[in-house]
Design an enzyme around this catalytic site. Structure first.
Site, PDB file in Angstrom:
ATOM      1  N   LEU A   1      29.822  84.944  45.390  1.00 25.70           N
ATOM      2  CA  LEU A   1      28.401  84.835  45.077  1.00 25.70           C
ATOM      3  C   LEU A   1      28.141  83.376  44.729  1.00 25.70           C
ATOM      4  O   LEU A   1      28.853  82.791  43.910  1.00 25.70           O
ATOM      5  CB  LEU A   1      28.054  85.753  43.901  1.00 25.70           C
ATOM      6  CG  LEU A   1      26.584  85.976  43.556  1.00 25.70           C
ATOM      7  CD1 LEU A   1      25.802  86.502  44.760  1.00 25.70           C
ATOM      8  CD2 LEU A   1      26.456  86.942  42.386  1.00 25.70           C
ATOM      9  N   ASP A   2      27.136  82.763  45.361  1.00 24.11           N
ATOM     10  CA  ASP A   2      26.872  81.337  45.166  1.00 24.11           C
ATOM     11  C   ASP A   2      26.737  80.983  43.690  1.00 24.11           C
ATOM     12  O   ASP A   2      26.225  81.786  42.901  1.00 24.11           O
ATOM     13  CB  ASP A   2      25.580  80.937  45.884  1.00 24.11           C
ATOM     14  CG  ASP A   2      25.742  80.876  47.393  1.00 24.11           C
ATOM     15  OD1 ASP A   2      26.891  80.880  47.862  1.00 24.11           O
ATOM     16  OD2 ASP A   2      24.713  80.828  48.093  1.00 24.11           O
ATOM     17  N   PRO A   3      27.150  79.771  43.293  1.00 16.87           N
ATOM     18  CA  PRO A   3      27.045  79.371  41.885  1.00 16.87           C
ATOM     19  C   PRO A   3      25.634  79.497  41.317  1.00 16.87           C
ATOM     20  O   PRO A   3      25.466  79.895  40.159  1.00 16.87           O
ATOM     21  CB  PRO A   3      27.504  77.904  41.908  1.00 16.87           C
ATOM     22  CG  PRO A   3      28.439  77.824  43.070  1.00 16.87           C
ATOM     23  CD  PRO A   3      27.864  78.765  44.105  1.00 16.87           C
TER      24      PRO A   3
ATOM     25  N   ARG B   1      20.527  82.516  52.402  1.00 15.02           N
ATOM     26  CA  ARG B   1      19.811  81.245  52.529  1.00 15.02           C
ATOM     27  C   ARG B   1      19.509  80.946  53.998  1.00 15.02           C
ATOM     28  O   ARG B   1      18.426  80.440  54.327  1.00 15.02           O
ATOM     29  CB  ARG B   1      20.622  80.105  51.900  1.00 15.02           C
ATOM     30  CG  ARG B   1      21.930  79.821  52.593  1.00 15.02           C
ATOM     31  CD  ARG B   1      22.663  78.631  51.981  1.00 15.02           C
ATOM     32  NE  ARG B   1      23.155  78.940  50.645  1.00 15.02           N
ATOM     33  CZ  ARG B   1      23.458  78.023  49.741  1.00 15.02           C
ATOM     34  NH1 ARG B   1      23.281  76.746  50.020  1.00 15.02           N
ATOM     35  NH2 ARG B   1      23.935  78.375  48.565  1.00 15.02           N
TER      36      ARG B   1
END
Length: 305
Positions: free
Chosen positions: A38-40, A177
């Site tokens: 999961l992206d930061p 994204r």
């Protein structure tokens, strides 16, 4: 021995690896891994496997994921989110919610998507994000993903831009994204991800997730209610109950005939199933293989001991 899954509510600002490191410290267990990066900058559900449950992660990652995302239409960055360098700004026409929802249709079902340069995909032995940090961009082959839902919740003007709140349900390997950026390009204005919350990963849901602070508090109280059994992450796999006299066979990795188990779900050769005791204890994951007598065998593939 500590073994099972933890449904962690990852806060924004931490990497998925940071969460794993925190849990290793809290649980005093080294063998821990997460079930999908999961992206930061994102928040939400991050399934984490502890102990021998890490052997099940490859099956956990096969489940669908659900997100709530906010996009800014009219803004493009080199990372497709607000952490990147602005590439273009374009005032939006007066979109209606009907216009925006209609524009999601080409991005539902099975589509092809090019991974972003800020992803963890490997290229010639290196991660793409490592190359991106050096200012490099390379050709990336498109990958097939499935978008089950791309639903507009709300949209509103924000100066020259529009903000859109979207619910997305998709297969593993989908880059939210990039989905938003492609949608913005289709609308003719571009788009950038402003906010991302993962609400579900397989059978793990946001409503049941634990923060790291809650986990630390439970450990201080001597509780382990946050630790789920190994089968918790495998709800998408069929369950077969193993008769008591064959439990030892399965535990030793010996294949058993399918017709000794009742009832049996509809199965095909190559299917992966959960072999459990009558009390619900997960013994192993097994692969369905043909038998010379026209029946089939259940061959243990991952045995939990």
């Amino acid at each position: 021995m500590v073994m099972g899954f933890v449904n962690v509510l990852k806060p924004p600002g931490l990497t998925s690896h940071d969460v794993v490191q925190n849990l290793r410290r809290l649980l005093k267990v080294k063998r821990i891994g997460h079930g999908g990066t999961l992206d930061p900058l994102a928040a939400g559900v991050l399934p984490v496997a502890v102990g021998t449950a890490t052997r099940l992660l490859e099956y956990l990652q096969g489940g669908d994921k659900a997100y709530r995302a906010e996009f800014i239409l009219g803004l493009k960055t080199d990372t497709q989110d607000l952490g990147g360098r602005v590439l273009a700004r374009k005032p939006c026409p007066p979109f209606t919610e009907k216009d925006l929802q209609a524009a999601t249709r080409p991005f539902t079902g099975t589509i092809r998507q090019v991974p972003p340069m800020v992803s963890a995909v490997h290229y010639q032995g290196r991660r793409l994000y490592e190359l991106a940090r050096e200012g490099l961009e390379v050709e990336r082959p498109a990958r097939q993903v499935t978008i089950h839902e791309f639903r507009l919740i709300r949209a509103w003007p924000d100066g020259p831009y529009y903000r859109a709140l979207i619910d997305i349900t998709c297969s593993r390997g989908t880059y939210i994204r990039t989905l938003g950026a492609d949608w913005g390009d289709y609308l003719g204005v571009g788009a950038t991800l402003a906010f991302l919350l993962r609400t579900r990963a397989g059978s793990f849901r946001l409503t049941d997730a634990w923060t790291l602070e809650e986990i630390a508090g439970a450990i201080d109280r001597g509780e382990r209610t946050f630790l789920l059994p190994p089968a918790a992450g495998l709800a998408h796999l069929p369950v077969i109950i193993v008769p008591g006299e064959f439990i030892r066979h399965v535990s030793n990795g010996v294949a058993i005939k399918g017709d000794v188990c009742r009832p049996l779900p509809s199965l095909r050769e190559g299917d992966i199933v959960r072999l459990e005791t009558g009390e619900g204890q997960l013994l192993a994951l097994a692969r369905v293989e043909p038998d010379t007598r026209g029946s089939f065998l259940l061959k243990p593939h991952k045995v939990l001991k």
